[in-house]
Design a protein around this motif. Sequence first.
Motif, PDB file in Angstrom:
ATOM      1  N   GLN A 248       0.713  -1.168   0.049  1.00  0.00           N
ATOM      2  CA  GLN A 248       0.090  -0.181   0.395  1.00  0.00           C
ATOM      3  C   GLN A 248       0.757   1.438  -0.230  1.00  0.00           C
ATOM      4  N   CYS A 249       1.925   0.799  -0.382  1.00  0.00           N
ATOM      5  CA  CYS A 249       3.436   2.147  -0.121  1.00  0.00           C
ATOM      6  C   CYS A 249       4.030   2.389  -1.485  1.00  0.00           C
ATOM      7  N   GLU A 250       4.123   1.377  -2.044  1.00  0.00           N
ATOM      8  CA  GLU A 250       3.847   1.774  -3.129  1.00  0.00           C
ATOM      9  C   GLU A 250       3.456   2.629  -3.946  1.00  0.00           C
ATOM     10  N   PRO A 251       3.461   3.094  -5.622  1.00  0.00           N
ATOM     11  CA  PRO A 251       3.286   3.642  -6.734  1.00  0.00           C
ATOM     12  C   PRO A 251       1.706   2.470  -6.937  1.00  0.00           C
ATOM     13  N   PRO A 252       0.580   3.324  -7.317  1.00  0.00           N
ATOM     14  CA  PRO A 252      -1.009   2.435  -7.156  1.00  0.00           C
ATOM     15  C   PRO A 252      -0.670   1.774  -8.939  1.00  0.00           C
ATOM     16  N   ALA A 253      -0.808   0.973  -8.471  1.00  0.00           N
ATOM     17  CA  ALA A 253       0.002  -0.328  -9.690  1.00  0.00           C
ATOM     18  C   ALA A 253      -1.369   0.240 -10.833  1.00  0.00           C
ATOM     19  N   GLU A 254      -2.742   0.441  -9.942  1.00  0.00           N
ATOM     20  CA  GLU A 254      -3.891  -0.105 -10.939  1.00  0.00           C
ATOM     21  C   GLU A 254      -3.804   1.661 -11.566  1.00  0.00           C
ATOM     22  N   SER A 255      -2.814   2.582 -11.771  1.00  0.00           N
ATOM     23  CA  SER A 255      -2.626   4.258 -12.594  1.00  0.00           C
ATOM     24  C   SER A 255      -2.587   3.588 -13.604  1.00  0.00           C
ATOM     25  N   SER A 256      -2.546   2.914 -14.554  1.00  0.00           N
ATOM     26  CA  SER A 256      -3.013   2.097 -15.214  1.00  0.00           C
ATOM     27  C   SER A 256      -4.058   1.619 -16.079  1.00  0.00           C
ATOM     28  N   THR A 257      -4.650   1.184 -15.576  1.00  0.00           N
ATOM     29  CA  THR A 257      -6.064   1.508 -15.572  1.00  0.00           C
ATOM     30  C   THR A 257      -7.233   1.676 -15.041  1.00  0.00           C
ATOM     31  N   VAL A 258      -7.008   2.853 -14.439  1.00  0.00           N
ATOM     32  CA  VAL A 258      -8.196   2.895 -13.579  1.00  0.00           C
ATOM     33  C   VAL A 258      -8.846   3.846 -14.811  1.00  0.00           C
ATOM     34  N   ASN A 259     -10.260   3.696 -14.388  1.00  0.00           N
ATOM     35  CA  ASN A 259     -11.388   4.573 -15.486  1.00  0.00           C
ATOM     36  C   ASN A 259     -12.528   5.003 -14.571  1.00  0.00           C
ATOM     37  N   ALA A 260     -12.546   5.145 -13.263  1.00  0.00           N
ATOM     38  CA  ALA A 260     -14.178   5.657 -12.260  1.00  0.00           C
ATOM     39  C   ALA A 260     -13.179   5.807 -11.170  1.00  0.00           C
ATOM     40  N   ALA A 261     -14.311   6.708 -10.770  1.00  0.00           N
ATOM     41  CA  ALA A 261     -13.365   6.981  -9.205  1.00  0.00           C
ATOM     42  C   ALA A 261     -13.506   6.648  -7.878  1.00  0.00           C
ATOM     43  N   GLY A 262     -13.214   5.804  -6.859  1.00  0.00           N
ATOM     44  CA  GLY A 262     -13.960   5.204  -5.946  1.00  0.00           C
ATOM     45  C   GLY A 262     -12.064   5.114  -5.782  1.00  0.00           C
ATOM     46  N   PHE A 263     -12.706   3.886  -4.719  1.00  0.00           N
ATOM     47  CA  PHE A 263     -11.705   3.438  -3.641  1.00  0.00           C
ATOM     48  C   PHE A 263     -11.023   1.932  -4.138  1.00  0.00           C
ATOM     49  N   ASN A 264      -9.464   1.778  -3.752  1.00  0.00           N
ATOM     50  CA  ASN A 264      -8.776   0.813  -4.608  1.00  0.00           C
ATOM     51  C   ASN A 264      -8.298  -0.303  -3.308  1.00  0.00           C
ATOM     52  N   SER A 265      -8.960  -1.879  -3.474  1.00  0.00           N
ATOM     53  CA  SER A 265      -8.880  -1.989  -2.223  1.00  0.00           C
ATOM     54  C   SER A 265      -7.207  -2.336  -1.958  1.00  0.00           C
ATOM     55  N   ASN A 266      -6.394  -2.718  -3.092  1.00  0.00           N
ATOM     56  CA  ASN A 266      -5.046  -3.157  -3.342  1.00  0.00           C
ATOM     57  C   ASN A 266      -4.200  -2.330  -2.893  1.00  0.00           C
ATOM     58  N   SER A 267      -4.757  -1.031  -3.278  1.00  0.00           N
ATOM     59  CA  SER A 267      -3.359   0.231  -2.911  1.00  0.00           C
ATOM     60  C   SER A 267      -4.083   0.954  -1.506  1.00  0.00           C
ATOM     61  N   GLY A 268      -5.468   0.423  -1.446  1.00  0.00           N
ATOM     62  CA  GLY A 268      -5.581   2.006  -0.658  1.00  0.00           C
ATOM     63  C   GLY A 268      -6.078   2.788  -0.719  1.00  0.00           C
ATOM     64  N   VAL A 269      -6.057   3.400  -2.036  1.00  0.00           N
ATOM     65  CA  VAL A 269      -6.191   4.393  -2.396  1.00  0.00           C
ATOM     66  C   VAL A 269      -7.199   4.874  -2.951  1.00  0.00           C
ATOM     67  N   ILE A 270      -7.556   6.366  -2.642  1.00  0.00           N
ATOM     68  CA  ILE A 270      -9.718   6.092  -3.122  1.00  0.00           C
ATOM     69  C   ILE A 270      -9.158   7.556  -4.273  1.00  0.00           C
TER      70      ILE A 270
END
Length: 157
Positions: A81-103
């Motif tokens: 959860q302290c690494e740069p969020p990996a889902e930045s290459s796939t995120v398409n909508a606002a919301g919470f990501n449980s893997n990275s802990g990023v809203i």
Amino acid sequence: MSISPARSQRGMALLVSLVFLLLLTLIGISSMQNATLQEKMASSVSLRNQSFQAAEAALRVGESAVQLDSYSLAVCNGIRQCEPPAESSTVNAAGFNSNSGVIWIASGNAFYGVQNIGTTVTAVNVPSATSATLYRITAVGIAGNSRSVVESIYAKY
């Protein structure tokens, strides 16, 4: 009976003009293909620029949110959860990501997410012996099929 030179030349002018017309047609087709390719490249560059500008704007919005005195966020826990969020290459909508802990928060054609990566006393441009909380702001801009990801580390003391 002799054949006059004018009679033996009949039709040759038509044949020569048809060959020239064929060559001009081939040159025209080639030019159109080249123009179409250049238009696609220009469109791609334009979309890439738009996505980058959207990501930059979202990054500034995220930094402005972190600057507020009332802003607080729990420190990330665990290496994942302290690494740069990996889902930045796939995120398409606002919301919470449980893997990275990023809203992820929507901002125009972009999204930004903030992570509290802890405190330090050795941050750049921070008075000595002053602890600073470090926030990683990740912004993703989307335009067409182009995606730009930018990040900044913000030290708040």
